[in-house]
Scaffold this active site. Structure first.
Site, PDB file in Angstrom:
ATOM      1  N   SER A 145       0.760  -1.055  -0.151  1.00  0.00           N
ATOM      2  CA  SER A 145      -0.025   0.029   0.075  1.00  0.00           C
ATOM      3  C   SER A 145       0.929   1.213  -0.149  1.00  0.00           C
ATOM      4  O   SER A 145       1.916   1.354   0.853  1.00  0.00           O
ATOM      5  CB  SER A 145      -0.975   0.074   1.318  1.00  0.00           C
ATOM      6  OG  SER A 145      -1.799   1.150   1.246  1.00  0.00           O
ATOM      7  N   GLY A 183      -2.226   4.232  -3.941  1.00  0.00           N
ATOM      8  CA  GLY A 183      -3.166   3.177  -4.158  1.00  0.00           C
ATOM      9  C   GLY A 183      -2.461   1.779  -3.388  1.00  0.00           C
ATOM     10  O   GLY A 183      -1.424   1.841  -2.783  1.00  0.00           O
ATOM     11  N   VAL A 194      -2.369  -2.827  -3.454  1.00  0.00           N
ATOM     12  CA  VAL A 194      -2.259  -3.843  -4.184  1.00  0.00           C
ATOM     13  C   VAL A 194      -2.485  -4.868  -3.552  1.00  0.00           C
ATOM     14  O   VAL A 194      -2.167  -5.272  -2.459  1.00  0.00           O
ATOM     15  CB  VAL A 194      -1.026  -4.092  -4.978  1.00  0.00           C
ATOM     16  CG1 VAL A 194      -0.996  -5.283  -5.769  1.00  0.00           C
ATOM     17  CG2 VAL A 194      -0.243  -2.959  -5.684  1.00  0.00           C
ATOM     18  N   LYS A 205      -4.626  -3.545  -8.580  1.00  0.00           N
ATOM     19  CA  LYS A 205      -4.149  -2.198  -8.154  1.00  0.00           C
ATOM     20  C   LYS A 205      -5.342  -1.183  -7.768  1.00  0.00           C
ATOM     21  O   LYS A 205      -5.814  -0.918  -8.897  1.00  0.00           O
ATOM     22  CB  LYS A 205      -2.902  -1.588  -8.951  1.00  0.00           C
ATOM     23  CG  LYS A 205      -2.251  -0.619  -8.176  1.00  0.00           C
ATOM     24  CD  LYS A 205      -1.176  -0.063  -9.165  1.00  0.00           C
ATOM     25  CE  LYS A 205      -0.496   1.001  -8.341  1.00  0.00           C
ATOM     26  NZ  LYS A 205       0.740   1.642  -9.014  1.00  0.00           N
ATOM     27  N   ASP A 249      10.850   6.254 -11.123  1.00  0.00           N
ATOM     28  CA  ASP A 249      11.158   5.523  -9.818  1.00  0.00           C
ATOM     29  C   ASP A 249      11.520   4.087  -9.844  1.00  0.00           C
ATOM     30  O   ASP A 249      11.046   3.370  -9.235  1.00  0.00           O
ATOM     31  CB  ASP A 249       9.611   5.697  -9.050  1.00  0.00           C
ATOM     32  CG  ASP A 249       9.906   5.526  -7.524  1.00  0.00           C
ATOM     33  OD1 ASP A 249      10.858   5.381  -7.007  1.00  0.00           O
ATOM     34  OD2 ASP A 249       8.681   5.158  -6.981  1.00  0.00           O
TER      35      ASP A 249
END
Length: 778
Positions: A487, A491, A493, A508, A614
């Site tokens: 988390s 969002g 998952v 997700k 990222d």
């Protein structure tokens, strides 16, 4: 032809009998399709066949007896079909070379053959979810057995000798006997099971007796389930010594006395519906890594006293149920500060006084307080009596609220009817195809600065599987914490399985009310529309609708990556030196090459280029054969001409330690930023050290540490957890051929100046050469 793999291709129809004429085949993989009909007897004509996987289809009938006589087989999986019949009694002699046997989730009946004990090479045995009955045979001769799943049958324990024999299976990591009718008293021999055991499931089974104190010997237990039995007595304090125990379910038994076990490291604890007495333990789950208790169920017991103030440390907890006990005192105010708390049930106790007014208490659906006659609240949301001393101004506010409600009752009905008519009209037009654009076009229109991405055509929207909100609710068991994988602020998952499918998926769900949540969803959709690469995670479908509260709901559904994230493999403390849980050097090269290939595609084969922004081990997922997939494009950017220069690191969305240094100085987003992050990831793969490791202080970083040891002392920086069999060959030639070039590549990617860093095309080419050279020699 030796190797035939058509796994997960939506193939339908029956398996052609003529396949048995391809006598050169050694491997057949047809799993996860929609094949039906009988298993052809002709497959047994392939005398050199080593591997046969027909799992997760709709095959019917029985397994041909001739296939049970294929002595060459090493891998045989027909699980998750609708096969009938019995397992032949001679299977252990005719398939004595098997290493993996999966017959689970079918309609098999009869006994489990005692001859299975003759399969001395067997590592995985799955006979779960059938109608097998009788006693479980002794399997202690299977010294290589790692996983044994006999759950959800009609099996009996008899004298429990089978469990005693399993003490000889020293490699055993998983044992599931749940959902049978074992009966009888739990034997002390359970404590003699393998010290490597991570997963033990024994409920519901009508087992009686007490939990042995020596259960603490199973030091590597990750999950222990003994729910829905007839166990009595106390919970041994030795369970508190199981520092790897994260999931414990002892619910629906007859356990009594006080709860003495200090379970400080658990994620999920369920002691509900027992006869436990005394006060609530003050330190339960308050210490683990990140204070990590997520779910706590203690309802249906006889606990008394107050809720401990020490529980304010449960900062990660999302679900607490203390209902149907004898608790007293006030509702603690610290519940207001537990930001992650989503469900709180304190009903049917003897609590009294004013209920806190902020935090979770502002969401009436998340809090249950029924059956506490002494509680009061000044908030109308909780439907409790008003606390004494309410002011006159509050009464006026209540009067104004009453007038407002009356006005709304007059105005809302015609507005609601008009809105429904408009929605009906729009849906009718949509279904008739009157709109000249699809939902993907809508996504594109939300990116005004996006140029067209030229790539291989992705799935047409009409071919995407339709998934409703109700489907997702059922698949995740109402977004159960047990189903939660991870988390973030944008969002969560979840792992789940849709009723119409047999394979697990990752779902997700985006937090649209959080900053960046909606943008994250849109960019992930754009990646779905624009990319197609074996090392990039793409959703298999999506869900865009309204939830049960008529709030906007967005979710993406992905194939589940069964081996988790690279982060878990590099830094998990759970492997405790077990080789199966350690990445070998060859695997690390392959993972790095996979990630480089994905970035090369995103940077050089898409127009405009796609920047991940990222890249880190948490966002590199590993599938069942350890192929790496780049995931989580929620922070990604397409390098279009109108892209706004970031004003801060928050605008980039990277992670400290992996984000390129130029982003901190307000430089524009570029492919070089991903190259830097990849360099850090490559050095982390080799050293096993995070860029945020405690040793990196006073200006020392992972890059500078590696640079200071390069090239003469690079052997000293290698991850000591790397598979030992590959280190035995660490000659000087091996170092010069593989390690030194890899470290050099990582250092070149992390150069301070963006102009000095190589492009991902060159990085990918070098890694491919190193991988090819290594695999050729190994």
């Amino acid at each position: 032809l030796k190797f035939l793999c058509l796994t997960e291709n939506f193939l339908s129809g029956s398996i052609p009998p003529s396949l048995g004429n391809v006598s050169s085949l050694s491997s057949i993989f047809l799993g996860q399709n929609r094949l039906s009909g009988l298993i052809p007897e002709t497959l047994s004509h392939i005398t050199k066949l080593l591997e046969l996987d027909l799992s997760f289809n709709s095959l019917s009938g029985s397994v041909p007896s001739s296939i049970y006589n294929m002595t060459s087989l090493r891998y045989f999986s027909v699980g998750s079909n609708t096969l009938v019949g019995q397992i032949p009694s001679h299977i252990g002699y005719s398939l004595s070379n098997l290493q993996l046997l999966i017959l689970g989730s079918n309609r098999l009946n009869g006994l489990i053959p005692a001859s299975l004990a003759n399969m001395l090479n067997l590592q995985i045995l799955d006979l779960s979810n059938n109608s097998l009955h009788g006693s479980v045979p002794s399997l202690g001769s299977l010294a290589n057995l790692r996983e044994l799943d006999l759950g959800m049958n009609l099996l009996e324990a008899h004298d429990w000798s089978f469990l005693t024999s399993l003490a000889n299976c020293t490699q055993l990591t998983k044992l599931s006997l749940r959902g049978n009718v074992l009966n009888g008293s739990l034997p002390i021999s359970i404590v003699n099971l393998s010290r490597r055991l991570e997963y033990l499931s024994l409920g519901p089974n009508q087992i009686s007796g007490s939990i042995p104190v020596e259960i603490g010997n199973l030091v590597n237990l990750f999950s222990l389930g003994m729910e829905s039995n007839f166990l009595y007595g106390s919970i041994p304090s030795s369970i508190g010594k199981l520092r790897n125990l994260y999931i414990l379910n002892l619910s629906k038994n007859k356990l009594s006395v006080r709860l003495f076990a200090d379970l400080l490291f658990a994620w999920s604890l369920d002691f509900s519906h027992n006869n436990l007495t005394g006060e609530l333990p003050p330190v339960l789950g308050t210490y683990g890594i990140g204070s990590g208790l997520v779910s706590l169920h203690m309802e249906g017991n006889r606990f008394h006293g107050q809720i401990p103030e020490r529980w304010h440390l449960l900062v990660s907890t999302r679900q607490i149920n203390l209902s149907h006990n004898d608790l007293s005192g006030v509702v603690p105010k610290f519940f207001e500060q537990l930001d992650k708390l989503e469900q709180l049930d304190l009903s049917y106790n003897n609590l009294e006084g004013a209920v806190p007014a902020s935090g979770i208490f502002t969401h009436s659906a998340a809090v249950v307080l029924d059956g506490n006659k002494g509680l009061c609240s000044n908030s109308p949301r909780l439907a409790l009596p008003i606390c004494p001393g309410i002011s006159g101004s509050a009464t006026k506010v209540k009067h104004h609220l009453s007038l407002l409600v009356t006005s709304l009752l007059i105005v809302l009905p015609p507005l609601t009817i008009g809105s429904l008519v408009l929605i009906w009209f729009m849906l009718t037009i949509w279904k008739k195809g009157s709109f000249p654009f699809s939902r993907w076009d809508l996504v594109s229109k939300m990116f005004p600065n996006r140029r067209e991405v030229h790539t291989a055509p992705c799935h047409d929207e009409k071919k995407l599987k339709r998934v409703s909100y109700e489907d997702i609710v059922k698949a995740t068991n109402w977004f159960s914490l047990v189903h939660t994988i991870s988390s973030t602020c944008t969002g969560s998952v979840y792992v789940g399985r849709f009723k119409s499918d047999k394979s697990l998926v990752a779902i997700k769900v985006f937090k649209l009310n959080e900053p960046g949540g909606y943008d994250s969803y849109l960019i992930e959709c754009e990646v779905l529309r624009s990319t197609r690469h074996r090392n990039i995670m793409r959703p298999v479908t999506l869900c865009s609708t309204l939830d049960s509260q008529n709030h906007e709901f967005k979710a993406l559904i992905f194939e589940l990556m069964v081996n988790g994230s690279l982060e878990a493999w590099l830094h998990s403390e759970q492997h405790n030196g077990i080789p199966d849980k350690v990445l070998g050097f060859g695997q690390r090269i392959c993972i790095a090459a996979d990630v480089a290939s994905a970035l090369d595609y995103a940077h050089n084969e898409l127009t405009p280029p796609l920047i991940h922004c990222d890249l880190k081990p948490n966002n590199v997922l590993l599938d069942d054969d350890m192929t790496a997939r780049l995931s989580d494009f929620g922070s990604a950017k397409f390098l279009s001409p109108g892209l706004v220069i970031p004003k801060s690191l928050d605008d980039v969305g990277g992670t400290i330690g992996y984000v390129a240094p130029e982003y901190g100085m307000g430089c524009e987003i570029s492919v070089a930023g991903d190259v830097y992050s990849f360099g850090v990831l490559l050095l982390e793969l080799l050293t096993g050290k995070r860029p945020t490791d405690d040793m990196f202080v006073d200006g020392l970083s992972l890059c500078k540490f590696c640079e200071s040891m390069f090239p003469d002392r690079v052997a000293e920086i290698l991850d000591p957890h790397m598979a030992h069999e590959e280190h035995q060959g660490c000659t000087e030639a091996w170092m010069q051929r593989y390690i030194v070039p890899l470290v050099a590549l990582g250092l070149s990617c992390t150069m301070e100046s963006t102009k000095d860093r190589p492009g991902m095309k060159d990085v990918c080419a070098k890694l491919s050469d190193i991988r090819a050279s290594f695999l050729e020699l190994s």
